[in-house]
Design a protein around this motif. Structure first.
Motif, short mmCIF file in Angstrom:
data_model
loop_
_atom_site.label_atom_id
_atom_site.label_comp_id
_atom_site.label_asym_id
_atom_site.label_seq_id
_atom_site.Cartn_x
_atom_site.Cartn_y
_atom_site.Cartn_z
N GLY A 294 29.63 -46.02 -6.68
CA GLY A 294 30.25 -44.70 -6.68
C GLY A 294 29.62 -43.70 -5.72
N LEU A 295 30.37 -42.64 -5.47
CA LEU A 295 29.94 -41.59 -4.55
C LEU A 295 28.75 -40.81 -5.06
N ASP A 296 28.50 -40.86 -6.38
CA ASP A 296 27.32 -40.20 -6.92
C ASP A 296 26.04 -40.79 -6.34
N ASN A 297 26.11 -42.02 -5.84
CA ASN A 297 24.94 -42.73 -5.34
C ASN A 297 24.99 -42.94 -3.83
N LEU A 298 25.76 -42.10 -3.14
CA LEU A 298 25.89 -42.25 -1.70
C LEU A 298 25.65 -40.88 -1.03
N TYR A 299 24.71 -40.86 -0.09
CA TYR A 299 24.33 -39.62 0.58
C TYR A 299 24.50 -39.76 2.09
N PHE A 300 24.90 -38.66 2.73
CA PHE A 300 25.14 -38.63 4.17
C PHE A 300 24.33 -37.48 4.76
N CYS A 301 23.46 -37.80 5.72
CA CYS A 301 22.70 -36.73 6.36
C CYS A 301 22.79 -36.86 7.87
N TRP A 302 22.52 -35.75 8.55
CA TRP A 302 22.67 -35.66 10.00
C TRP A 302 21.46 -34.91 10.57
N ALA A 303 21.06 -35.28 11.80
CA ALA A 303 20.00 -34.54 12.50
C ALA A 303 20.32 -34.48 13.98
N GLY A 304 19.81 -33.41 14.63
CA GLY A 304 20.02 -33.26 16.07
C GLY A 304 21.30 -32.52 16.39
#
Length: 376
Positions: A294-304
Motif C-alpha cells: 500500500g501507499l502508506d508504505n511508499l515514500y517519494f523524495c527529490w533533491a537538486g
C-alpha cells in the motif's frame, strides 16, 4: 528455519525464468574451452560475488564479451533476453551502444586508448556456484553502467537485485535508455501541490551518486559519498550528506497516502517501470507485493534541481523496495538508476534460510546418492 512458499517468499518464485536461464547457461558453458571457463566460474562464497560496482575497472571478474566467439556472444544475449523483459533487454542494448558514443566524445580528452577503455565489448560474465537442477547458483553481467546480479536458489527462487542501469550521456541521437523513468518522475513532481512539493524536496543539492552507494547489503542508515569515484569535480559537503542520508526506519519525502489517487497511481507506475525490467513471471509478483503493502508504505523524495538539464535525484522507499535515480554529473547528463531489495539483494535472506534447511535435512543432490538403509 524453513522456507515457506507463502507471504514473503512466493514473490521470488520464477521457475520458468530459472529454467530458461539454466538451459542457456549450460549451452554457453558447454561451448567454452577450459581457459574461458576458468575465467568465468567461481564459488558461491567468492568475495567478488557481492561486488556489483558498475564503474570501469581494470580487474573485472569474469570473461569479457571480447573473449567470446560469435556463437558464444549470441548465447550471452540469449541469456540476457531470457533474464530480462523486452523493455529491460532493449535498455541494456542501448546502454552498451552508448559506449561507442562516449568513445567518440572522449577521444580528444583521453587519446587513442579510449577505444579500449570505452568499448561495448568490455562487459563481463561470471557464474557462481554450480548451475544445475535443484541447485543454488548465481550469475552476473557487469560493466560500465550495467550491473545485473541473479541468484537462483534450489531452482525455485530467484532474486534479481541489485539491478543497476545507467547512461552517459543521458541521451544521444535516438538513444535514451532511461528517459521514460526520468520523464515519469518529473511528471509526478510537476503534479504536486506546493505543500506536497515542500514535503517531497529534501534538499537543493543532488548527491554525486546513490545515497546507499554500492554496499552489498543496505544498512539501517547510509550516507552518500562526497563525490562519485573518478569524478572529483562534483562534490557535496557534510551538511549535504546529512540532508540526503537514507534511513530505513525514517523515510524521507512525501508519503503515498498523502497523494491524490492519480498521483498515487503515477508513483506505483514509476515503481513498476523498474520492476518490469525483469520477466513478467517475476515482475508481476513483485509489483503485486508493492500494491499489497500500500501507499502508506511508499515514500517519494527529490533533491537538486527541479527541471531537466539540472543536477537532480529522486528516491522511492518502500517496505521492501528501494529505488534511487541520480542524474547529477554534467548538469543532468549522466544517469545512475537502480532497484534494490532490503533483505534479498544477492539472495541474502533466502540463501541463509536455504543453507540452514540444507544443514538440517541434507541436499537432494547428496541424499539421492545415499542408501536409505545400508546393507552391512
Amino acid at each position: 528455519m524453513t522456507i515457506e512458499t507463502t507471504g514473503t517468499t512466493e514473490v521470488y518464485e520464477a521457475p520458468e525464468t530459472i529454467r530458461r536461464m539454466l538451459v542457456t547457461t549450460w549451452a554457453l558453458l558447454y561451448s567454452m574451452d577450459g581457459a574461458q571457463r576458468r575465467e568465468c566460474e567461481f564459488s558461491m562464497d567468492d568475495p567478488g560475488r557481492v561486488d556489483w560496482d558498475f564503474i570501469p575497472k581494470p580487474d573485472r571478474q569474469g570473461v569479457p564479451l571480447a573473449g567470446l566467439n560469435s556463437h558464444q556472444r549470441t548465447l550471452v544475449h540469449s541469456l540476457l533476453a531470457a533474464s530480462l523483459s523486452e523493455q529491460g533487454y532493449s535498455q541494456v542494448l542501448q546502454i552498451m551502444a552508448m559506449e561507442n558514443i562516449l568513445r567518440e566524445r572522449e577521444q580528444q580528452m583521453l587519446g587513442a586508448p579510449t577505444g579500449d577503455f570505452r568499448n561495448s565489448d568490455q562487459y563481463f560474465l561470471a557464474f557462481f556456484g554450480r548451475p544445475g537442477f535443484e541447485d543454488t547458483w548465481g550469475w552476473r553481467f557487469l560493466g560500465h553502467h550495467i550491473s545485473l546480479s541473479y541468484t537462483i536458489i534450489g531452482q525455485r527462487w530467484l532474486t534479481v537485485t541489485p539491478c543497476n542501469l545507467g547512461a552517459q550521456p543521458a541521451s544521444a541521437g535516438l538513444l535514451a535508455p532511461l528517459a521514460h523513468e526520468e520523464d515519469q518522475a518529473f511528471a509526478l513532481l510537476r503534479s504536486l501541490t506546493p505543500v506536497q512539493r515542500d514535503q517531497t524536496v529534501i534538499h537543493t543539492v543532488a548527491p554525486a551518486d546513490y545515497a546507499t552507494r554500492q554496499v552489498p547489503f543496505i544498512g539501517k542508515v547510509e550516507y552518500p559519498d562526497h563525490e562519485d569515484l573518478g569524478i572529483p569535480w562534483y562534490r557535496i559537503t557534510d551538511e549535504d550528506r546529512e540532508a540526503l542520508k537514507f534511513s530505513k526506519d525514517d523515510p524521507k519525502g512525501v508519503c503515498g497516502k498523502d497523494l491524490t489517487t492519480d498521483q498515487g497511481d503515477a508513483l506505483v507506475e514509476l515503481v513498476g517501470t523498474y520492476l518490469w525490467r525483469m520477466p513478467g513471471e517475476l515482475a508481476r509478483k513483485q509489483l503485486a507485493r508493492v500494491e499489497r503493502e500500500g501507499l502508506d508504505n511508499l515514500y517519494f523524495c527529490w533533491a537538486g534541481g527541479q527541471e531537466p538539464g539540472t543536477p537532480h535525484y529522486f528516491r522511492i522507499q518502500g517496505s521492501t523496495v528501494l529505488i534511487e535515480f541520480d542524474n547529477a554529473i554534467d548538469n543532468g547528463n549522466h544517469i545512475h538508476s537502480m532497484w534494490r531489495d532490503y533483505r534479498n539483494d544477492l539472495g541474502h535472506d533466502l540463501l541463509a534460510e536455504h543453507y540452514e534447511r540444507e544443514r538440517a535435512t541434507g541436499h537432494h543432490l547428496t541424499t539421492r546418492l545415499r542408501s536409505s538403509v545400508p546393507d552391512k
